[in-house]
Scaffold this motif. Structure first.
Motif, mmCIF file in Angstrom:
data_model
loop_
_atom_site.group_PDB
_atom_site.id
_atom_site.type_symbol
_atom_site.label_atom_id
_atom_site.label_comp_id
_atom_site.label_asym_id
_atom_site.label_seq_id
_atom_site.Cartn_x
_atom_site.Cartn_y
_atom_site.Cartn_z
ATOM 1 N N VAL A 303 0.821 -1.212 0.000
ATOM 2 C CA VAL A 303 0.000 0.000 0.000
ATOM 3 C C VAL A 303 0.857 1.265 0.000
ATOM 4 C CG1 VAL A 303 -1.996 -1.091 1.061
ATOM 5 C CG2 VAL A 303 -0.212 -0.172 2.518
ATOM 6 N N ILE A 304 2.085 1.171 0.480
ATOM 7 C CA ILE A 304 3.046 2.276 0.382
ATOM 8 C C ILE A 304 4.246 1.724 -0.380
ATOM 9 C CG2 ILE A 304 4.503 3.906 1.633
ATOM 10 C CD1 ILE A 304 2.543 3.809 3.929
ATOM 11 N N PRO A 305 4.508 2.219 -1.590
ATOM 12 C CA PRO A 305 5.522 1.611 -2.469
ATOM 13 C C PRO A 305 6.906 1.562 -1.825
ATOM 14 C CG PRO A 305 4.186 3.187 -3.681
ATOM 15 C CD PRO A 305 3.835 3.356 -2.238
ATOM 16 N N PRO A 306 7.705 0.565 -2.175
ATOM 17 C CA PRO A 306 9.058 0.442 -1.617
ATOM 18 C C PRO A 306 10.042 1.406 -2.272
ATOM 19 C CG PRO A 306 8.622 -1.359 -3.135
ATOM 20 C CD PRO A 306 7.349 -0.579 -3.035
ATOM 21 N N VAL A 307 9.998 2.645 -1.850
ATOM 22 C CA VAL A 307 10.851 3.693 -2.410
ATOM 23 C C VAL A 307 11.883 4.194 -1.402
ATOM 24 C CG1 VAL A 307 9.074 4.454 -4.024
ATOM 25 C CG2 VAL A 307 9.213 5.491 -1.765
ATOM 26 N N PHE A 308 11.907 3.620 -0.190
ATOM 27 C CA PHE A 308 12.715 4.186 0.887
ATOM 28 C C PHE A 308 14.027 3.419 1.053
ATOM 29 C CE2 PHE A 308 8.169 4.608 2.068
ATOM 30 C CZ PHE A 308 8.059 5.978 1.859
ATOM 31 N N ASP A 309 15.096 4.172 1.339
ATOM 32 C CA ASP A 309 16.397 3.571 1.613
ATOM 33 C C ASP A 309 16.452 2.955 3.001
ATOM 34 O OD1 ASP A 309 17.862 4.369 -0.864
ATOM 35 O OD2 ASP A 309 17.364 6.360 -0.148
ATOM 36 N N LEU A 327 13.102 13.792 -4.085
ATOM 37 C CA LEU A 327 11.978 12.988 -4.572
ATOM 38 C C LEU A 327 10.663 13.313 -3.875
ATOM 39 C CD1 LEU A 327 13.728 9.494 -4.805
ATOM 40 C CD2 LEU A 327 13.347 11.159 -6.649
ATOM 41 N N VAL A 328 10.695 14.286 -2.966
ATOM 42 C CA VAL A 328 9.501 14.647 -2.198
ATOM 43 C C VAL A 328 9.032 16.032 -2.632
ATOM 44 C CG1 VAL A 328 8.532 14.989 0.107
ATOM 45 C CG2 VAL A 328 10.300 13.262 -0.260
ATOM 46 N N ALA A 329 7.743 16.116 -2.986
ATOM 47 C CA ALA A 329 7.164 17.386 -3.427
ATOM 48 C C ALA A 329 6.854 18.276 -2.228
ATOM 49 C CB ALA A 329 5.898 17.127 -4.245
ATOM 50 N N SER A 333 4.006 14.632 -1.054
ATOM 51 C CA SER A 333 3.846 13.430 -1.875
ATOM 52 C C SER A 333 5.189 13.027 -2.475
ATOM 53 C CB SER A 333 2.826 13.674 -2.989
ATOM 54 O OG SER A 333 3.257 14.727 -3.829
ATOM 55 N N ILE A 334 5.277 11.741 -2.835
ATOM 56 C CA ILE A 334 6.513 11.195 -3.400
ATOM 57 C C ILE A 334 6.438 11.260 -4.920
ATOM 58 C CG2 ILE A 334 7.985 9.148 -3.497
ATOM 59 C CD1 ILE A 334 6.766 8.316 -0.825
ATOM 60 N N SER A 335 7.571 11.486 -5.554
ATOM 61 C CA SER A 335 7.645 11.607 -7.001
ATOM 62 C C SER A 335 7.002 10.408 -7.687
ATOM 63 C CB SER A 335 9.108 11.720 -7.430
ATOM 64 O OG SER A 335 9.241 11.575 -8.822
ATOM 65 N N ALA A 336 6.185 10.690 -8.724
ATOM 66 C CA ALA A 336 5.495 9.629 -9.455
ATOM 67 C C ALA A 336 6.482 8.703 -10.148
ATOM 68 C CB ALA A 336 4.529 10.238 -10.475
ATOM 69 N N SER A 337 7.580 9.253 -10.653
ATOM 70 C CA SER A 337 8.577 8.414 -11.318
ATOM 71 C C SER A 337 9.225 7.441 -10.335
ATOM 72 C CB SER A 337 9.642 9.298 -11.968
ATOM 73 O OG SER A 337 10.304 10.099 -10.984
ATOM 74 N N ALA A 338 9.461 7.899 -9.093
ATOM 75 C CA ALA A 338 10.046 7.019 -8.083
ATOM 76 C C ALA A 338 9.080 5.900 -7.712
ATOM 77 C CB ALA A 338 10.430 7.820 -6.838
ATOM 78 N N VAL A 339 7.798 6.232 -7.626
ATOM 79 C CA VAL A 339 6.779 5.216 -7.298
ATOM 80 C C VAL A 339 6.672 4.196 -8.424
ATOM 81 C CG1 VAL A 339 4.325 4.850 -6.891
ATOM 82 C CG2 VAL A 339 5.500 6.771 -5.806
ATOM 83 N N GLU A 340 6.668 4.683 -9.664
ATOM 84 C CA GLU A 340 6.565 3.788 -10.818
ATOM 85 C C GLU A 340 7.757 2.832 -10.879
ATOM 86 O OE1 GLU A 340 6.042 4.050 -15.696
ATOM 87 O OE2 GLU A 340 6.159 5.873 -14.467
ATOM 88 N N GLU A 341 8.933 3.355 -10.614
ATOM 89 C CA GLU A 341 10.123 2.521 -10.622
ATOM 90 C C GLU A 341 10.076 1.489 -9.491
ATOM 91 O OE1 GLU A 341 13.798 1.041 -11.795
ATOM 92 O OE2 GLU A 341 12.426 2.421 -12.820
#
Length: 520
Positions: A303-309, A327-329, A333-341
């Motif tokens: 439910v929360i994408p794995p974008v975190f180090d 990557l944070v607006a 919110s988190i960048s859409a490209s980071a979520v997609e990746e």
């Protein structure tokens, strides 16, 4: 005089040069003392939707407890509230989380001491280490007594919030006090002591947890047992552990992959994660193949994408996470490209996409049938528009004939109708194989169905109803099946049925037409 003047000028020049050099050296020292700007990922806090409530700006953080979270900014620890504001200023080298209103802090170059939630010290900074604090009083006692573990040499003991020693350092490891008892370890075995240091439960357990609701969970060898406050032991099932299961799910590890099981021991979330922590507040921290981390719900969906180090479990509705601030607006919110990746490494994404496509064929087939029925109805209305009155009369006669059969108890329509239904089912199966039949033949069949079948049905029905049962039974079964097919096809009026019986209708028409002429 001239010589003296020269000597004076030389002295002034040398003095001025030395002064300039000293000032330059001071300037260099100031530059070295300045801390270089920190780059790279930072820690912040997100809510359950994955949106940042506190922007990533800290070098390190600890989870929220007692309404405050420890945060390290520029190598100095302090404590912030849920808005990111420092309540206790940055002045410590190391800190622990707040527990029972107290936190352990270490000053620069000094030792550990205790502070309260206002930042005021409650004990002197005189200890090598301070652990977690807990309640040393028994349940329902009016006064709350807080003891904290402390370390001296290689042994652990307990102090009160003022720093006074209550249980001397005599144990290899300790747990926090809870309900008046604390788990302590000697020589690899665990037991329990009271606030005076008296041993209440002997050292014979391989693992021991703190008390909750007057019971504690332990391991006696490989056996999972439950202890009461006087040491009475009862065997139990590890699947009933309250410390192991969180939100009704427990961690499962096999071959380096993490998943989750329920209290029956059944794996409900497949072992596919490289890292996982216990569920907290309905979400669990998990790691995926690219070493990034995110959160799943109790159904195993990310439910929360794995974008975190880096990330921590949720506590007090917030979780600390580490990410590149770029990557944070501005709205968190988190960048859409980071979520997609990140979703490329989601091991459950393929299952989510595959589910909706499972039942698409049947609705389309049903819709086609409904459309065919509607089309046939419209065509029938156009072709038989001039014969509405005659059709009504035929229907009335047919209904009267059915009523006569019901009263007389004749079996003429009963058995042949079942055979006709079976024949119709076979005909519909053949229709799929003959999908390439000429369109002209289908149209011709449909026209003959509309004209001949309605007439022959009404007339043959009225005739067979008035005749005795013996005569109707004497007729061949093939004819009765043909008649029943004609009747069922007229009622259903679908394209598949008209395609299915083009040959049988052609044969049935002469057999049905002959009685029609004699009746006149």
């Amino acid at each position: 005089m001239a010589l003296n003047f020269k000597h004076v000028n030389a002295r002034h020049i040398i003095t001025s040069l030395m002064l300039v050099m000293s000032l330059g050296a001071c300037g260099k020292k100031e530059e070295v003392s300045q801390a270089p700007p920190e780059l790279g990922p930072k820690w912040g806090f997100i809510d359950h939707t994955g949106k940042f409530v506190i922007k990533p700006q800290f070098r390190r953080v600890l989870p929220f407890s007692d309404g405050l979270a420890a945060a390290d900014l520029s190598s100095r620890w302090g404590f912030i509230d849920n808005t990111g504001k420092f309540i206790i200023e940055r002045q410590y080298e190391e800190v622990t989380r707040f527990s029972k209103g107290l936190a352990a802090v270490k000053t620069f170059g000094g030792k550990w001491g205790l502070i309260n939630k206002t930042g005021a010290p409650t004990s002197p900074a005189a200890f090598e280490a301070i652990g977690e604090c807990g309640e040393a009083n028994r349940p329902l006692e009016p006064n709350t007594i807080i003891y904290c573990s402390y370390k001296e040499g290689n042994k652990w003991g307990f102090i009160d919030q003022a720093g006074n020693t209550k249980v001397g350092p005599a144990y290899d490891a300790v747990g926090p006090f809870s309900e008046g008892l604390a788990a302590v370890s000697k020589m690899g075995k665990w037991g329990y002591v009271d606030p005076t240091g008296k041993v209440i439960i002997d050292f014979k357990y391989d693992q021991a947890k703190q008390f909750h609701d007057r019971v504690a969970e332990c391991y006696f060898g490989s056996d999972f047992v439950i202890l009461d406050t006087i040491g009475t032991m009862s065997m139990s099932d590890a699947l009933q552990s309250r410390n192991f299961f969180h939100d009704e799910l427990g961690l499962s590890l096999k071959r380096g992959k993490y998943g989750f099981m329920n209290k029956k021991g059944k794996t409900v979330i497949k072992r596919r994660f490289t890292y996982a922590e216990d569920f907290s507040e309905g979400l669990a921290l998990v790691g995926v193949a690219n070493a990034r981390q995110g959160y799943i719900d109790t159904k195993g969906l990310i439910v929360i994408p794995p974008v975190f180090d880096g990330a921590q479990s949720f506590s007090e509705k917030l979780a600390g996470v580490k990410i590149d601030p770029r990557l944070v607006a501005d709205d968190g919110s988190i960048s859409a490209s980071a979520v997609e990746e990140a979703l490329k490494y989601d091991p459950h994404a393929s299952t989510i996409k595959a589910e909706p496509a499972a039942t698409t064929a049947e609705p389309e087939a049903d819709a086609a049938k409904d459309g065919d029925k509607a089309g046939d109805t419209k065509d029938g209305d156009k072709k038989d528009g001039d014969k509405k009155d005659s059709d009504k009369a035929v229907d009335a006669k047919a209904e009267d004939g059915k009523a006569v059969d019901a009263k007389s108890g004749a079996d003429v329509k009963g058995e042949p109708k079942k055979d006709g239904e079976k024949a119709t089912d076979k005909a519909t199966d053949k229709a799929a194989d003959k999908a390439t039949a000429p369109a002209a033949a289908v149209k011709a069949d449909s026209k003959t169905d509309a004209k001949t079948e309605t007439k022959t049905e009404s007339k043959t029905e009225s005739k067979t109803e008035t005749k005795p049962a013996a005569k109707s039974e004497a007729k061949p079964e093939a004819k009765s099946e043909v008649k029943s097919e004609v009747k069922t096809e007229v009622k259903s009026e679908t394209k598949t049925e008209t395609k299915a019986v083009p040959k049988t209708e052609a044969k049935a028409a002469p057999a049905a037409a002959a009685p029609a002429k004699t009746s006149k």
